[in-house]
Design a protein around this motif. Structure first.
Motif, PDB file in Angstrom:
ATOM      1  N   MET A  80      35.253  49.390 -16.862  1.00 10.79           N
ATOM      2  CA  MET A  80      35.020  50.302 -15.911  1.00 10.79           C
ATOM      3  C   MET A  80      34.687  50.064 -14.483  1.00 10.79           C
ATOM      4  O   MET A  80      35.452  50.649 -13.479  1.00 10.79           O
ATOM      5  N   ILE A  81      34.378  48.737 -14.258  1.00  4.48           N
ATOM      6  CA  ILE A  81      34.188  48.444 -12.822  1.00  4.48           C
ATOM      7  C   ILE A  81      35.498  48.203 -11.953  1.00  4.48           C
ATOM      8  O   ILE A  81      35.795  48.561 -10.979  1.00  4.48           O
ATOM      9  N   ALA A  82      36.315  47.409 -12.873  1.00  8.50           N
ATOM     10  CA  ALA A  82      37.768  47.078 -12.402  1.00  8.50           C
ATOM     11  C   ALA A  82      38.575  48.439 -12.274  1.00  8.50           C
ATOM     12  O   ALA A  82      39.177  48.621 -11.103  1.00  8.50           O
ATOM     13  N   GLY A  88      39.856  53.414  -7.322  1.00  5.67           N
ATOM     14  CA  GLY A  88      38.990  54.479  -6.910  1.00  5.67           C
ATOM     15  C   GLY A  88      39.285  55.008  -5.269  1.00  5.67           C
ATOM     16  O   GLY A  88      40.102  54.338  -4.849  1.00  5.67           O
ATOM     17  N   THR A  89      38.600  55.531  -4.824  1.00  8.28           N
ATOM     18  CA  THR A  89      38.722  55.988  -3.355  1.00  8.28           C
ATOM     19  C   THR A  89      38.321  54.479  -2.527  1.00  8.28           C
ATOM     20  O   THR A  89      37.845  53.673  -3.019  1.00  8.28           O
ATOM     21  N   ALA A  96      32.465  48.878  -5.564  1.00  6.70           N
ATOM     22  CA  ALA A  96      32.563  48.179  -6.450  1.00  6.70           C
ATOM     23  C   ALA A  96      32.813  46.765  -6.089  1.00  6.70           C
ATOM     24  O   ALA A  96      32.353  45.704  -7.011  1.00  6.70           O
ATOM     25  N   GLU A  97      33.289  46.276  -4.961  1.00  5.97           N
ATOM     26  CA  GLU A  97      33.475  44.729  -4.610  1.00  5.97           C
ATOM     27  C   GLU A  97      31.962  44.443  -4.512  1.00  5.97           C
ATOM     28  O   GLU A  97      31.711  43.098  -4.765  1.00  5.97           O
ATOM     29  N   ILE A 102      28.167  40.380  -5.303  1.00  4.95           N
ATOM     30  CA  ILE A 102      26.699  40.228  -4.592  1.00  4.95           C
ATOM     31  C   ILE A 102      26.016  39.199  -5.831  1.00  4.95           C
ATOM     32  O   ILE A 102      25.554  38.280  -5.564  1.00  4.95           O
ATOM     33  N   PRO A 103      26.290  39.498  -7.350  1.00  5.73           N
ATOM     34  CA  PRO A 103      25.705  38.533  -8.152  1.00  5.73           C
ATOM     35  C   PRO A 103      26.058  37.018  -8.058  1.00  5.73           C
ATOM     36  O   PRO A 103      25.439  36.293  -8.433  1.00  5.73           O
ATOM     37  N   PHE A 104      27.197  36.784  -7.552  1.00  2.00           N
ATOM     38  CA  PHE A 104      27.664  35.388  -7.306  1.00  2.00           C
ATOM     39  C   PHE A 104      26.785  34.657  -6.272  1.00  2.00           C
ATOM     40  O   PHE A 104      26.935  33.345  -6.201  1.00  2.00           O
TER      41      PHE A 104
END
Length: 279
Positions: A80-82, A88-89, A96-97, A102-104
């Motif tokens: 879904m995120i990909a 997406g717009t 999404a990016e 951020i988790p990295f």
């Protein structure tokens, strides 16, 4: 067309990497394999103990069960995120990016303790649910398999996004135009055209997530609270707390062999070389 590399050029370019991998991975693994057949005495006694020990077998079964559930949830969420990231717009793509990158920047230890603060009996989730009147007693959300699955899924989602996004970006838009021209609606196009065409990315993401999940240690140790022990934690306990180095080494070798077999099967039957992992 590109001219193939000569053997000398290949050795010059890949030699340092191969030497590094041999020094860091192969030699230590061979040392562990030697322990498994020499400690405390030469022979295959440790592998016989492994095959007949109900505790070890139950840990392996729990590990595979948790890894399977984590893999399914992770790939679905990452898909879904990909999809938003690729189709997406511009604003949706930027958001999404951020969700991916951020988790990295946050260590696995910090994330595990963050989930512990959220899901513990006195954590934010239980406090909110009690204050809103939805529950009268705290829910047990950590120190069990549920907490382990949540923490592992959260950690692994970004790793699954990249092969999925790579597969999505390689699609030919003319196929979707043709499907629309034949009267297919958006939902039909998604399930009958888009998803099958990104199957290679799904296989690649599944491989990455499942193999990573098999070796998880910190997250299950913190969120499982010793009640949902997985293979990596069992190896640590056998090596440093029992200590039973021979059995710990045998478990380690068995886990590596299982991972190698899984990768071999996926390379053979899923044509992994054509997925987003290798691009």
């Amino acid at each position: 067309m590109h001219k193939p590399l000569s053997s000398l050029s290949f050795l010059v370019l890949a030699g340092p990497l191969l030497a590094f991998l041999t020094l860091v991975y192969l030699i230590p693994f061979l040392g562990v394999a030697q322990w498994s057949i020499t400690l405390p005495e030469p022979g295959l006694t440790q592998y016989q103990r492994l095959a007949g020990d109900p505790l070890v077998l139950s840990v392996f079964l729990r590990t595979f069960r948790i890894c399977a559930m984590v893999t399914v949830l992770t790939v679905i969420a990452a898909y879904m995120i990909a999809y938003v990231w690729v189709r997406g717009t511009p604003l949706q793509q930027r958001l999404a990016e951020l969700c991916i990158l951020i988790p990295f920047w946050i260590s696995v230890l910090t994330r595990a303790f963050g989930w512990l603060a959220l899901l513990s009996n006195r954590g934010l989730v239980n406090s909110w649910l009690q204050s809103l009147g939805f529950i009268s007693q705290p829910l047990t959300l950590v120190r069990n398999e549920f907490g382990v699955i949540v923490g592992m899924t959260h950690f692994l989602i970004p790793f699954a996004v990249f092969p999925l996004a790579s597969a999505m970006r390689s699609l030919d838009e003319r196929v979707f135009l043709a499907a629309r021209g034949m009267g297919a609606g958006p939902l039909r196009i998604f399930w009958s055209v888009f998803v099958p065409m990104t199957f290679s990315g799904i296989i690649g993401a599944t491989l990455i997530v499942f193999v990573f999940a098999l070796g998880f240690f910190v997250t299950p140790a913190i969120l499982g609270g010793g009640r949902s022990v997985m293979v990596a934690e069992l190896i640590y306990l056998r090596m440093f707390q029992s200590p039973d180095w021979g059995l710990g080494a045998a478990i380690s070798v068995t886990l590596v062999v299982i991972v190698a077999v899984l990768m071999g099967l996926l390379f053979r039957y899923a044509r992994l070389g054509d997925t987003g992992v290798s691009k």
